[in-house]
Write an enzyme that holds these catalytic residues in place. Structure first.
Site, mmCIF file in Angstrom:
data_model
loop_
_atom_site.group_PDB
_atom_site.id
_atom_site.type_symbol
_atom_site.label_atom_id
_atom_site.label_comp_id
_atom_site.label_asym_id
_atom_site.label_seq_id
_atom_site.Cartn_x
_atom_site.Cartn_y
_atom_site.Cartn_z
ATOM 1 N N HIS A 20 3.812 -30.077 9.467
ATOM 2 C CA HIS A 20 3.044 -29.074 9.966
ATOM 3 C C HIS A 20 3.806 -27.926 10.706
ATOM 4 C CE1 HIS A 20 -1.277 -27.895 11.550
ATOM 5 N NE2 HIS A 20 -0.441 -27.474 12.594
ATOM 6 N N ASP A 22 2.545 -23.836 11.294
ATOM 7 C CA ASP A 22 1.463 -22.593 11.261
ATOM 8 C C ASP A 22 2.013 -21.102 10.731
ATOM 9 O OD1 ASP A 22 -1.051 -23.726 12.176
ATOM 10 O OD2 ASP A 22 0.054 -24.712 13.660
ATOM 11 N N GLU A 123 -6.336 -27.945 8.911
ATOM 12 C CA GLU A 123 -6.375 -28.147 10.222
ATOM 13 C C GLU A 123 -7.433 -28.063 10.624
ATOM 14 O OE1 GLU A 123 -3.500 -28.028 14.089
ATOM 15 O OE2 GLU A 123 -3.421 -26.251 12.722
ATOM 16 N N HIS A 150 -10.126 -30.192 14.696
ATOM 17 C CA HIS A 150 -9.112 -29.623 15.442
ATOM 18 C C HIS A 150 -9.384 -29.684 17.055
ATOM 19 C CE1 HIS A 150 -6.771 -25.867 17.083
ATOM 20 N NE2 HIS A 150 -5.766 -26.524 16.372
ATOM 21 N N HIS A 191 -5.024 -34.379 16.621
ATOM 22 C CA HIS A 191 -6.054 -33.623 17.224
ATOM 23 C C HIS A 191 -7.204 -34.554 17.296
ATOM 24 C CE1 HIS A 191 -4.659 -29.465 17.624
ATOM 25 N NE2 HIS A 191 -4.018 -29.652 16.570
ATOM 26 N N HIS A 212 1.293 -34.083 13.356
ATOM 27 C CA HIS A 212 2.043 -33.436 14.253
ATOM 28 C C HIS A 212 1.267 -34.261 15.780
ATOM 29 C CE1 HIS A 212 -1.316 -30.888 13.978
ATOM 30 N NE2 HIS A 212 -1.070 -30.109 14.828
ATOM 31 N N ASP A 320 5.192 -28.436 14.337
ATOM 32 C CA ASP A 320 4.280 -27.214 14.779
ATOM 33 C C ASP A 320 4.739 -26.078 15.116
ATOM 34 O OD1 ASP A 320 1.771 -26.488 15.246
ATOM 35 O OD2 ASP A 320 1.389 -27.366 17.159
#
Length: 397
Positions: A20, A22, A123, A150, A191, A212, A320
């Site tokens: 993961h 972003d 995500e 999420h 999540h 993650h 992350d």
């Protein structure tokens, strides 16, 4: 120093598959997707955790790029398509460094070619807007995992950080999992609420991932994985990819974050507010209450525990990066993975253990999902189920 040299040598043979990152969202927020304005071929450490030189320095051989959009996004499917477009433009811009990847075989080809295999993960189930057709569309565009929620619930699944709604997965949620299995899209349980984790493990005929997440027994945060769920991974075949986010791995950081959020609320501000006024309040709080700092050892403690509970065949890494404001000392950006491996070597982890952690487990899980999909597609047609029919909702998020 010997352990660090050994870590670098191991990564040359078995690089990191990171679950993961972003970066696409950071490129949207910081540069409006202008890849000239924020060129990751150059060192961007002043603005990003991720760039190509530091990915190389960190021994990253494959990256799941998150095609994240916020839960409150009014048109989540369109916004997710923009994120996918960003990843595709990165692949077109840096073909010598980044290799498009859809399958486990693609990962191995990229490794042999010395390029960084690039995959995508959506995500949050809000990205499909309660549509299995949209889910199939994301798969066709290259998305190879979807995180079921999420930070907020979706109509068909409960999030770890929202009030319980359907008690885990609804009937439509189980249909989503079944369709992901049929496609070969990995079911990602980061999540989600623990009830959703358990329901998804019951429903899935393919290995799942946590792209993650860390261990709840080590740091009591709802984003982390309870031991009873970790214990189920061997039977499922899935992989839990440890994350580095301090407020998920260090209990003192969890407690500090809760106090900082309460301070914002006491000033009449939302705890996720990033306005100038909120940042002023937050900085004043941090001056009075220094932020606890996680370290490489903090993350290694999670991996030690996760190995004890789930076994070495069910661990991976999902940093992350560019999705968190703070990172642990020694894992400041994507160049830090060798420091984690060196710490684990010093703790007695073998080279065979680390090869599974960095590369082999993640590649195996993707290949296993492909095998399940191959079988299911011969017996199960594409699902035409709707949330209205299965759950009796109006389909709104």
């Amino acid at each position: 120093m010997a352990a660090l040299d050994e870590a670098h040598a191991l990564l040359r043979e078995f690089p990191v598959v990171d679950g993961h990152n972003d970066l696409p969202w950071a490129l949207r927020k910081q540069a409006g997707y202008d890849l000239d304005a924020l060129d990751i071929a150059r060192d961007q450490r002043e603005r990003l955790h991720t760039d190509l030189p530091r990915l190389r320095a960190g021994g990253v051989g494959a990256q799941y790029w998150s095609v994240y959009v916020p839960c409150e996004e009014p048109e989540p499917v369109a916004a997710t398509l923009e994120q996918i477009d960003c990843v595709r433009r990165l692949l077109e811009r840096y073909p010598a460094e980044l290799a498009p990847a859809l399958t486990a075989a693609d990962l191995e080809t990229a490794r042999r070619d010395g390029r960084i295999a690039s995959l995508m993960g959506a995500e949050g189930g809000h990205s499909i807007a309660n549509s299995l057709g949209a889910l199939r569309g994301l798969y066709a565009l290259g998305v190879r995992y979807m995180t079921l929620t999420h930070n907020d619930n979706v109509d068909w699944a409960d999030s770890a950080t929202d009030e319980p709604n359907v008690g885990g997965l609804s009937a439509f949620g189980r249909e989503v999992v079944a369709e992901m299995n049929r496609l070969g899209m990995l079911v990602d349980l980061s999540h989600v609420a623990a009830t959703t984790m358990r329901d998804a493990l019951d429903a899935s005929s393919a290995p799942v991932i946590f792209s993650h997440s860390s261990a709840r027994a080590v740091c009591d945060h709802p984003r982390n994985i309870p031991d009873d769920v970790l214990e189920r991974l061997p039977a499922n075949g899935g992989v839990a990819m440890v994350t580095f986010v301090p407020k998920f791995v260090l209990q003192a950081a969890v407690d500090w974050t809760a106090a900082a959020d309460e301070n914002l609320r006491a000033h009449g501000l939302h705890h996720l507010d990033t306005s100038a006024e909120a940042m002023k309040v937050h900085r004043a709080f941090e001056e009075r209450n220094p932020r606890p700092v996680a370290t490489v050892s903090t993350v290694a403690d999670h991996l030690d525990h996760m190995r004890e509970v789930a076994g070495i065949d069910h661990l991976g890494i999902g940093g992350d990066y560019d999705g968190t404001a703070f990172t642990p000392d020694g894992l400041n950006d994507v160049s830090g993975y060798p420091n984690l491996l060196a710490e684990l070597l010093d703790r007695g982890w073998s080279k065979a253990d680390l090869a599974k952690l960095t590369w082999q487990n993640a590649v195996r899980v993707l290949g296993a999902a492909e095998d399940v999909a191959r079988d299911l597609r011969s017996t199960r047609p594409a699902s035409l189920a709707t949330i209205e029919a299965l759950d009796g909702t109006d389909g709104s998020s």
